[in-house]
Design a protein around this motif. Sequence first.
Motif, short mmCIF file in Angstrom:
data_model
loop_
_atom_site.label_atom_id
_atom_site.label_comp_id
_atom_site.label_asym_id
_atom_site.label_seq_id
_atom_site.Cartn_x
_atom_site.Cartn_y
_atom_site.Cartn_z
N THR A 7 0.81 -1.21 0.00
CA THR A 7 0.00 0.00 0.00
C THR A 7 0.85 1.27 0.00
N ARG A 8 2.13 1.14 0.30
CA ARG A 8 3.04 2.29 0.32
C ARG A 8 4.32 1.92 -0.45
N GLN A 9 5.00 2.94 -0.96
CA GLN A 9 6.20 2.71 -1.74
C GLN A 9 7.16 3.87 -1.54
N ARG A 10 8.45 3.61 -1.72
CA ARG A 10 9.46 4.68 -1.65
C ARG A 10 9.12 5.74 -2.69
N LEU A 11 9.30 6.99 -2.31
CA LEU A 11 8.99 8.12 -3.21
C LEU A 11 9.81 8.06 -4.49
N ASP A 12 11.10 7.76 -4.39
CA ASP A 12 11.93 7.73 -5.60
C ASP A 12 11.48 6.63 -6.55
N LYS A 13 11.08 5.48 -6.03
CA LYS A 13 10.60 4.39 -6.89
C LYS A 13 9.29 4.79 -7.57
N TRP A 14 8.40 5.44 -6.82
CA TRP A 14 7.12 5.84 -7.41
C TRP A 14 7.35 6.85 -8.54
N LEU A 15 8.22 7.84 -8.31
CA LEU A 15 8.50 8.84 -9.34
C LEU A 15 9.06 8.19 -10.61
N TRP A 16 9.90 7.19 -10.44
CA TRP A 16 10.47 6.48 -11.59
C TRP A 16 9.41 5.62 -12.28
N HIS A 17 8.63 4.87 -11.49
CA HIS A 17 7.58 4.03 -12.07
C HIS A 17 6.54 4.86 -12.81
N ALA A 18 6.23 6.05 -12.31
CA ALA A 18 5.24 6.92 -12.94
C ALA A 18 5.84 7.72 -14.10
N ARG A 19 7.11 7.49 -14.38
CA ARG A 19 7.82 8.14 -15.49
C ARG A 19 7.90 9.65 -15.34
N VAL A 20 7.97 10.11 -14.09
CA VAL A 20 8.22 11.53 -13.84
C VAL A 20 9.69 11.82 -14.15
N THR A 21 10.56 10.83 -13.85
CA THR A 21 11.99 10.93 -14.16
C THR A 21 12.39 9.73 -15.01
N LYS A 22 13.50 9.87 -15.74
CA LYS A 22 13.95 8.79 -16.61
C LYS A 22 14.65 7.67 -15.85
N THR A 23 15.29 8.01 -14.73
CA THR A 23 15.99 6.99 -13.95
C THR A 23 15.66 7.16 -12.48
N ARG A 24 15.90 6.11 -11.73
CA ARG A 24 15.66 6.18 -10.29
C ARG A 24 16.67 7.11 -9.62
N THR A 25 17.89 7.13 -10.14
CA THR A 25 18.91 8.03 -9.60
C THR A 25 18.47 9.48 -9.75
N LEU A 26 17.91 9.83 -10.90
CA LEU A 26 17.40 11.20 -11.10
C LEU A 26 16.25 11.49 -10.15
N ALA A 27 15.42 10.48 -9.87
CA ALA A 27 14.32 10.65 -8.92
C ALA A 27 14.87 10.94 -7.53
N GLN A 28 15.91 10.22 -7.13
CA GLN A 28 16.53 10.44 -5.82
C GLN A 28 17.09 11.86 -5.72
N LYS A 29 17.79 12.30 -6.78
CA LYS A 29 18.37 13.64 -6.78
C LYS A 29 17.29 14.71 -6.74
N LEU A 30 16.18 14.48 -7.44
CA LEU A 30 15.08 15.43 -7.44
C LEU A 30 14.51 15.60 -6.03
N VAL A 31 14.30 14.49 -5.34
CA VAL A 31 13.76 14.55 -3.98
C VAL A 31 14.77 15.22 -3.05
N GLU A 32 16.02 14.80 -3.11
CA GLU A 32 17.04 15.33 -2.20
C GLU A 32 17.34 16.80 -2.44
N SER A 33 16.99 17.32 -3.63
CA SER A 33 17.20 18.74 -3.92
C SER A 33 16.11 19.62 -3.29
N GLY A 34 15.06 18.99 -2.77
CA GLY A 34 13.98 19.76 -2.15
C GLY A 34 12.88 20.17 -3.11
N ALA A 35 12.87 19.58 -4.31
CA ALA A 35 11.90 19.97 -5.34
C ALA A 35 10.58 19.22 -5.24
N VAL A 36 10.43 18.36 -4.22
CA VAL A 36 9.21 17.55 -4.10
C VAL A 36 8.57 17.79 -2.74
#
Length: 98
Positions: A7-36
Amino acid sequence: MPVETPTRQRLDKWLWHARVTKTRTLAQKLVESGAVRVNGNRVLASDHRVGPGDGLTIQLHNRLRVYRIAAIVERRGSATVAAALYEDISPNLAKPES
């Protein structure tokens, strides 16, 4: 024995699965930059758990995107599958007329 759907998932995995970012690494960087933001609160940890009903506000490529999570999946799928994971509730910002 039926397989339980999480019922719950890591934010970076969800962003990658939903194709908000091209890679999971980019999803992690997006979150850690404070943009989410999740439900209005800035999140800096990519392992923050999200699930259906959560609201995401994402600043990406000079655009503000607002999504409501509709579902989570275990694997990254096609663009059609990814589009079913969220409801886009982004504000319609009028573009200046040329």
